[in-house]
Enzyme design. Structure first.
Site, PDB file in Angstrom:
ATOM      1  N   GLU A  46       0.842  -1.193   0.000  1.00  0.00           N
ATOM      2  CA  GLU A  46       0.000   0.000   0.000  1.00  0.00           C
ATOM      3  C   GLU A  46       0.885   1.254   0.000  1.00  0.00           C
ATOM      4  OE1 GLU A  46      -3.874   1.633   2.428  1.00  0.00           O
ATOM      5  OE2 GLU A  46      -2.214   0.835   3.610  1.00  0.00           O
ATOM      6  N   LYS A 128      -8.844   3.474  -2.293  1.00  0.00           N
ATOM      7  CA  LYS A 128      -9.387   2.993  -1.027  1.00  0.00           C
ATOM      8  C   LYS A 128     -10.679   3.743  -0.718  1.00  0.00           C
ATOM      9  CE  LYS A 128      -7.615   1.969   3.639  1.00  0.00           C
ATOM     10  NZ  LYS A 128      -6.390   2.068   4.470  1.00  0.00           N
ATOM     11  N   CYS A 163      -4.913  -2.571   2.813  1.00  0.00           N
ATOM     12  CA  CYS A 163      -4.904  -2.544   4.274  1.00  0.00           C
ATOM     13  C   CYS A 163      -6.205  -3.107   4.864  1.00  0.00           C
ATOM     14  CB  CYS A 163      -4.636  -1.120   4.739  1.00  0.00           C
ATOM     15  SG  CYS A 163      -4.083  -0.961   6.447  1.00  0.00           S
TER      16      CYS A 163
END
Length: 363
Positions: A46, A128, A163
């Protein structure tokens, strides 16, 4: 027909903190190394470029401002020559690249992932959907047209999440419904359980991410799951600590958390704490069959007549314009960033600006 057997690489390395150019070159070096090793896929952590801003968890807003300014200046625009260089590296090595990066679009940063194909095409671009906790001080939310993950490729149906998205039951349900076979569970840099102080939940350290969340994803979805992780050095701790604050001196708690799991959750490999480089794995998609035969949550082991998920992939604009027919003009983020345009049509091909530097590797 997709390939059923191929080699893949998973990155566990320290980013080039606050240095876009160095980060791009290190990315290209790893792509070249994976390509030379015969890999068909390489997965990065990430926000690998320009590194995860873990300092935001440890200091206050005022202390963070100088680093936040530098972080924004070294984030990666998708319509940039730097990003095109990475795309060319994927094409030159005939490899799929799952890249995590801090994307800057207008004045907002996003925790972005791009899946680049062996022709240099951007096959999937996602952001995200919700930055985690204090990440909201740095990043914005993804939109309806930038959150889907799973893409049909010649390597199978490949998905990627960032994540804590990897423990989001709704995103997992969406991915499994699309028949995902290979999953990139991209993680940032995270301290280990030895740093945990009550009442901070154990969820907030690296060990559960590596050893509970990631194998659970593999088991629940029946996918090969690669979990690339960032690392930290003593020098990295200094660079990511603001002036006037005493930096930590032992980076070992941040290291050794990358993992690769089979579709049944069996651990394939993990690095030593002092290892920095590529983890390799030989993927066999046929191993997905028996795992999914036991529990296929998109088919025989689900009841859509009882439980369904509503998904809205439309982009919501602050300002909309009427088209010539009196309707509402629409466009996608992909179109606006020019990701639908072939690589060579965007800019003339240029040579890399730095020499290839080999990196360490492990099977």
């Amino acid at each position: 027909m997709p390939l059923t057997k191929y080699k893949a690489a998973c990155v566990t390395s320290e980013p080039c903190w606050f240095d876009l150019e160095a980060g791009v070159q290190k990315t290209i070096n790893f792509i070249n190394e994976a390509g030379a090793a015969g890999c068909k896929l390489i997965a990065f952590p990430e926000v690998w470029i320009p590194g995860y801003p873990y300092w935001m968890w440890k200091i206050n807003y005022q202390q963070s401002l100088p680093m936040l300014k530098s972080y924004r200046e070294n984030s990666l625009p998708m319509d940039s020559e730097e990003f095109r260089r990475i795309r060319r590296a994927a094409r030159d090595n005939q490899i799929y690249v799952s890249l995590g990066f801090s994307e800057i679009d207008h004045a907002t940063l996003y925790l972005a992932q791009a899946l680049i194909g062996p022709t240099g095409e951007v096959i999937n671009h996602r952001r995200k959907i919700k930055p985690t906790h204090v990440e909201k001080l740095v990043y914005g939310d993804g939109a309806g047209d930038t959150f889907k993950s799973v893409t049909q490729t010649e390597l199978g149906r490949l998905g990627q999440l960032n994540c804590w998205e990897n423990m989001n039951p709704f995103l997992k349900a969406l991915n499994v419904s699309e028949g995902e076979q290979i999953h990139i569970a991209a993680w940032p840099v995270y301290p280990g359980k030895e740093t945990l102080k009550y009442p901070d939940p154990a969820t907030n350290v690296a060990d559960p991410a590596s050893d509970l969340v990631t194998p659970a994803y593999a088991i629940e979805t029946g996918t090969w799951t690669l979990a690339p992780f960032q690392r930290l050095s003593v020098e990295g701790l200094k660079k990511t600590t603001p002036e006037g604050v005493e930096p930590e001196t032992d980076p070992s708690t941040y290291n050794g958390h990358a993992r690769i799991y089979k579709p049944d959750g069996t651990l394939v490999c993990k690095p030593d704490k002092d290892f920095d480089g590529l983890l390799f794995v030989d993927i066999d998609l046929n191993e997905c069959h028996l795992a999914k035969a036991l529990a296929d949550f998109s088919g025989h082991y689900m009841r859509p007549d009882l439980i369904r998920l509503l998904v809205d992939t439309r982009r919501k604009e602050l300002i909309t314009e009427a088209d010539t027919n009196g309707g509402i003009a629409t466009y996608t983020t992909r179109e606006r960033l020019g990701l639908n345009i072939p690589l060579d049509a965007q800019a003339p091909k240029q040579k890399a600006t730095a020499a290839d530097v080999p990196s360490s590797s492990v099977m």
